[in-house]
Scaffold this active site. Structure first.
Site, PDB file in Angstrom:
ATOM      1  N   ASP A 116      -1.169   6.439   6.779  1.00  0.00           N
ATOM      2  CA  ASP A 116      -1.178   4.992   7.015  1.00  0.00           C
ATOM      3  C   ASP A 116      -2.034   4.710   8.260  1.00  0.00           C
ATOM      4  O   ASP A 116      -2.262   5.623   9.068  1.00  0.00           O
ATOM      5  CB  ASP A 116       0.277   4.535   7.252  1.00  0.00           C
ATOM      6  CG  ASP A 116       0.448   3.065   6.927  1.00  0.00           C
ATOM      7  OD1 ASP A 116      -0.521   2.406   6.522  1.00  0.00           O
ATOM      8  OD2 ASP A 116       1.581   2.564   7.087  1.00  0.00           O
ATOM      9  N   THR A 153      -5.436  -1.617   7.118  1.00  0.00           N
ATOM     10  CA  THR A 153      -5.576  -3.078   7.096  1.00  0.00           C
ATOM     11  C   THR A 153      -7.005  -3.455   7.483  1.00  0.00           C
ATOM     12  O   THR A 153      -7.380  -4.609   7.373  1.00  0.00           O
ATOM     13  CB  THR A 153      -4.608  -3.708   8.119  1.00  0.00           C
ATOM     14  OG1 THR A 153      -4.773  -3.033   9.358  1.00  0.00           O
ATOM     15  CG2 THR A 153      -3.178  -3.590   7.652  1.00  0.00           C
ATOM     16  N   LYS A 199       0.844  -1.195   0.000  1.00  0.00           N
ATOM     17  CA  LYS A 199       0.000   0.000   0.000  1.00  0.00           C
ATOM     18  C   LYS A 199       0.888   1.258   0.000  1.00  0.00           C
ATOM     19  O   LYS A 199       0.655   2.188  -0.768  1.00  0.00           O
ATOM     20  CB  LYS A 199      -0.935   0.001   1.224  1.00  0.00           C
ATOM     21  CG  LYS A 199      -1.910  -1.182   1.217  1.00  0.00           C
ATOM     22  CD  LYS A 199      -2.858  -1.163   2.399  1.00  0.00           C
ATOM     23  CE  LYS A 199      -2.246  -1.616   3.705  1.00  0.00           C
ATOM     24  NZ  LYS A 199      -1.870  -3.035   3.729  1.00  0.00           N
ATOM     25  N   THR A 200       1.888   1.255   0.863  1.00  0.00           N
ATOM     26  CA  THR A 200       2.790   2.412   0.933  1.00  0.00           C
ATOM     27  C   THR A 200       3.555   2.563  -0.381  1.00  0.00           C
ATOM     28  O   THR A 200       3.728   3.677  -0.899  1.00  0.00           O
ATOM     29  CB  THR A 200       3.784   2.240   2.099  1.00  0.00           C
ATOM     30  OG1 THR A 200       3.041   1.994   3.283  1.00  0.00           O
ATOM     31  CG2 THR A 200       4.657   3.456   2.286  1.00  0.00           C
ATOM     32  N   ARG A 227       6.645  -8.323   1.462  1.00  0.00           N
ATOM     33  CA  ARG A 227       7.475  -7.884   2.592  1.00  0.00           C
ATOM     34  C   ARG A 227       8.085  -9.094   3.301  1.00  0.00           C
ATOM     35  O   ARG A 227       9.242  -9.085   3.699  1.00  0.00           O
ATOM     36  CB  ARG A 227       6.627  -7.067   3.576  1.00  0.00           C
ATOM     37  CG  ARG A 227       7.424  -6.531   4.740  1.00  0.00           C
ATOM     38  CD  ARG A 227       6.526  -5.887   5.762  1.00  0.00           C
ATOM     39  NE  ARG A 227       5.856  -4.734   5.212  1.00  0.00           N
ATOM     40  CZ  ARG A 227       4.801  -4.155   5.779  1.00  0.00           C
ATOM     41  NH1 ARG A 227       4.300  -4.635   6.895  1.00  0.00           N
ATOM     42  NH2 ARG A 227       4.245  -3.104   5.235  1.00  0.00           N
TER      43      ARG A 227
END
Ligand code: ADE
Length: 341
Positions: free
Chosen positions: A105, A154, A60-61, A214
């Site tokens: 975020d 999330t 997302k980032t 990740r």
């Protein structure tokens, strides 16, 4: 606030893709963003506000940074819990320059008062705040420069409906990656980190990485360390040993994942049981279980979310080496009586 995410030690910024060509997967989102951003650029206007949601670690980032890069815009980064007071959000908004991207975020952790300042800012580019208290209080309105808010979460269900409805550019759910996509990401990361790695090791990391870039990048680095210290080539065997040491099993489950499943079987006859009860039994945060563990267990078909709570599936019994569950829930009296099922 910073221009770089603070807690992203897990992903070397060198591994973060900086162009769309480098960004592997999420094709549906990329196709939509391509249209949105091209149109905005042609109109010389910032794109409309965007909301990204989905399990952690899916990018997302990274998408927010790519959008900023593509638009030639500055990105300012903050997070829901970091904006404590109305004054904080007022200061962030009034310090934006035209065309800036504001990335928030963990947007589900914004408090209601902050959300109320964001609504008019998102909708009509106005900052409405009240200064002072009691009879002397004054309401002030300030026009803001045109900007794009990109929020990530999330837990979309925790976002208030009015906030959710204000992302005119779209709300996009990031999906888990395919094993093949994760393999390509690991190959790319190994190349950037100058780590010699065999095909079989890439496949093994991809298989155990929870379909999450990740995590794949983390495991690549831990397997690299293991190979270096043990003076071994980075092949399938080395990856298996490195991940076994980290208590990651064949399916990519962590010890916490396995514990969740075994507690539901041992203490709650396979479920249904509420997530709060599971969290208490494990001494874990409920939100951690919901954000990190459950999505992957559900994706693998080991756990189901029902209106009455969480239930483990026969696959979970099999994976953990338990005898199959009896029809009424719980373990069968005789593990060999599989015909009962
Ligand atoms: N590293 C992390 N996520 C990635 C992605 N989606 N594509 C390429 N490299 C990545």
């Amino acid at each position: 606030m910073s221009s770089k995410p603070e807690n992203e030690y897990y992903l070397d910024s060198s591994l973060r893709p900086s162009t769309w060509e480098e960004y592997i997967g999420q094709d549906h989102i990329k196709a939509n963003l391509h249209i949105l951003l091209s149109a905005a650029r042609e109109r010389a206007h910032p794109p409309e506000h965007l909301l990204f949601y989905g399990p952690p670690g899916l990018g997302k980032t990274t998408l927010a940074y790519l959008i900023a890069h593509e638009m030639g815009a500055q990105i300012k980064t903050t997070s829901g819990p970091a904006i404590e007071k109305v004054g904080d959000v007022a200061s962030i908004l009034t310090n934006l320059s035209p065309g800036d991207i504001l990335f928030i975020d963990e947007a589900h952790r914004l408090n209601k008062l902050i959300e109320e300042v964001l609504y008019p800012a998102m909708e009509s580019g106005m900052l409405n705040i009240i200064i002072g208290k009691g009879p002397g209080a004054r309401s002030i309105q300030l026009p803001l420069p045109p900007f794009t808010l990109i929020a990530a979460t999330t837990r979309i269900s925790l976002l208030s409906a009015p906030l959710r409805s204000r992302f005119g550019g779209g709300t996009f759910r990031l999906e888990f990656y395919s094993e093949e996509e994760i393999g390509l990401i690991v190959e790319r990361s190994a190349h950037i980190l100058s780590v010699p790695i065999e095909e079989s090791a890439i496949a093994e990391i991809a298989r155990r990485s929870r379909f999450t870039p990740r995590i794949a990048n983390q495991y690549l680095k831990r397997a690299r360390d293991f190979a270096q210290v043990k003076q071994r080539p980075l092949n399938r065997g080395t990856v298996r040993e490195a991940l076994t040491l980290l208590e990651i099993d064949e399916l990519g489950l962590s010890s916490v994942d396995r514990h969740i499943l075994s507690i539901i079987i041992d203490k709650f006859h396979g479920g249904p049981v509420g997530v709060g009860t599971i969290a208490t039994a494990l001494s874990e945060e409920e939100s951690t279980i919901e954000d990190i563990n459950e999505p992957y267990l559900i994706q693998l078909g080991l756990l189901e979310r029902t209106p009455r709570g969480r239930t483990v599936t026969p696959l979970a019994y099999e994976h953990l080496g338990y005898p199959p569950a009896s029809p009424a829930g719980g373990l069968a009296a005789d593990p060999h009586q599989k015909t009962l099922l």
